[in-house]
Scaffold this motif. Structure first.
Motif, mmCIF file in Angstrom:
data_model
loop_
_atom_site.group_PDB
_atom_site.id
_atom_site.type_symbol
_atom_site.label_atom_id
_atom_site.label_comp_id
_atom_site.label_asym_id
_atom_site.label_seq_id
_atom_site.Cartn_x
_atom_site.Cartn_y
_atom_site.Cartn_z
ATOM 1 N N ALA A 1 23.704 70.211 33.409
ATOM 2 C CA ALA A 1 23.772 70.507 34.844
ATOM 3 C C ALA A 1 22.374 70.603 35.423
ATOM 4 O O ALA A 1 21.390 70.833 34.706
ATOM 5 N N GLU B 1 21.070 72.835 38.286
ATOM 6 C CA GLU B 1 21.596 73.952 39.067
ATOM 7 C C GLU B 1 20.592 74.502 40.075
ATOM 8 O O GLU B 1 19.486 74.896 39.702
ATOM 9 N N PRO C 1 21.381 81.896 40.276
ATOM 10 C CA PRO C 1 21.836 80.511 40.112
ATOM 11 C C PRO C 1 23.204 80.309 40.751
ATOM 12 O O PRO C 1 24.073 81.173 40.680
ATOM 13 N N TYR D 1 25.837 78.184 40.179
ATOM 14 C CA TYR D 1 27.061 77.962 39.419
ATOM 15 C C TYR D 1 27.318 79.071 38.398
ATOM 16 O O TYR D 1 28.430 79.580 38.300
ATOM 17 N N THR D 2 26.307 79.425 37.639
ATOM 18 C CA THR D 2 26.526 80.315 36.506
ATOM 19 C C THR D 2 26.550 81.784 36.887
ATOM 20 O O THR D 2 26.915 82.627 36.057
ATOM 21 N N ARG E 1 15.463 74.154 41.482
ATOM 22 C CA ARG E 1 16.565 73.788 40.590
ATOM 23 C C ARG E 1 16.139 73.960 39.136
ATOM 24 O O ARG E 1 14.978 73.731 38.782
ATOM 25 N N THR F 1 30.752 72.930 37.817
ATOM 26 C CA THR F 1 29.818 72.508 38.875
ATOM 27 C C THR F 1 30.441 71.522 39.857
ATOM 28 O O THR F 1 29.923 71.332 40.961
#
Length: 303
Positions: free
Chosen positions: A165, A167, A245, A247-248, A268, A300
């Motif tokens: 990913a 991110e 972050p 997504y996580t 990113r 994601t």
């Protein structure tokens, strides 16, 4: 002595001549003689003797040939065992991940590998600075790692890298913050805020360093916290803003916190899967890696 020399000695005892050994092993007679001479240099007693035009084993040679046969058999069994291990789809696989990725990937990964015949991953929590991730491949089959775009690439001579990913790191604000109505923010918008940020060597601290460099303002860091649930709880209290972050850390973001995209700087991080080359030859490791890539894609929304 080496296994090849022991094999030649064994074949000489069975076949009775250098020429026959050479034919059976698809080498020249001189190559056979050379290897036998090298073996003899390490042994104090004669291993062969002339019998007419043929070279045959002495009693010592027969003893060593028998021992060599046992060694060759054991090595063949070991190679077969390793082959079975590498081809096994259900052999255990150790997986290390940093905190936030473990929270969102480990449970879905178990679901994807729940069918009979699939490997059972063993998870470990390893939250280290970016430069320390490659070394973890000495202890684990697979390592989930992160690094910012501007940091050095992983050492390609030591680890295999699978990109999972790319991110973004967003600004976390209290829902009632004056900037919460904005869809995007720039470094100048947040430079004078009070911050909760990670320890040095981790992605949020890198982003805050870039905000400071672009805005020319030293950051007012109030808290140094690596756990995103704690970060967002402090942000929700209204005293600080943070960097998380997208997504996580999603599960840690409650209704009292909003995330806003940051523009104007590199913000990113790359989430990659690291492994030693020999680990990726194993079928069970390949299956876990593929399931992990699928789980990250679902998280994601990126192919």
């Amino acid at each position: 002595m080496d296994v090849h020399q022991l094999q030649i000695l064994r074949e000489l005892g069975d076949l009775g001549s250098v020429k026959a050994v050479a034919s059976a092993m698809f080498v020249t007679p001189s190559a056979v003689s050379q290897q036998l001479a090298l073996l003899q240099r390490n042994i104090a007693v004669p291993l062969t003797r002339k019998e007419g035009r043929n070279l045959v084993l002495t009693e010592a040679g027969e003893v060593l040939a028998a021992a060599g046969a046992s060694v060759i058999s054991s090595l063949a069994a070991a190679r077969a065992a390793i082959g079975d291990f590498q081809e096994s789809s259900s052999a255990p696989v150790t997986v290390a991940g940093f905190h936030s990725v473990g929270q969102v990937l480990f449970a879905p990964l178990l679901g994807k590998l729940a069918a009979p015949g699939f490997p059972c991953p063993q998870f470990f929590d390893e939250d280290v600075a970016q430069q320390d991730f490659p070394a973890l491949t000495a202890r684990y089959d697979l390592v989930l790692a992160h690094r910012m775009d501007h940091t050095p690439a992983w050492p390609s001579d030591k680890v295999l890298v699978t990109a999972l990913a790319h991110e973004p790191l967003d600004i976390a604000l209290p829902a009632n913050h004056r900037l919460a109505s904005r869809t995007t923010l720039r470094p100048a918008d947040v430079a004078n805020e009070r911050w909760v940020v990670s320890r040095e060597g981790f992605s949020p601290a890198d982003v805050l360093g870039s905000i400071s460099a672009v805005s020319g303002t030293a950051p007012k860091i109030i808290h140094r916290i690596n756990d995103y649930a704690t970060v967002t709880a402090l942000v929700a209290a209204g005293d600080v803003i943070g960097i998380v972050p997208r997504y996580t850390a999603g599960a840690a973001v409650g209704p009292d916190v909003v995330l806003r995209e940051l523009e104007g700087i590199a913000n990113r991080r790359r989430i990659d899967l690291l492994a030693r080359p020999e680990s990726m030859h194993r079928r069970s490791v390949q299956l876990v890696a593929a399931a992990m890539a699928e789980a990250m894609s679902e998280l994601t929304g990126e192919p």
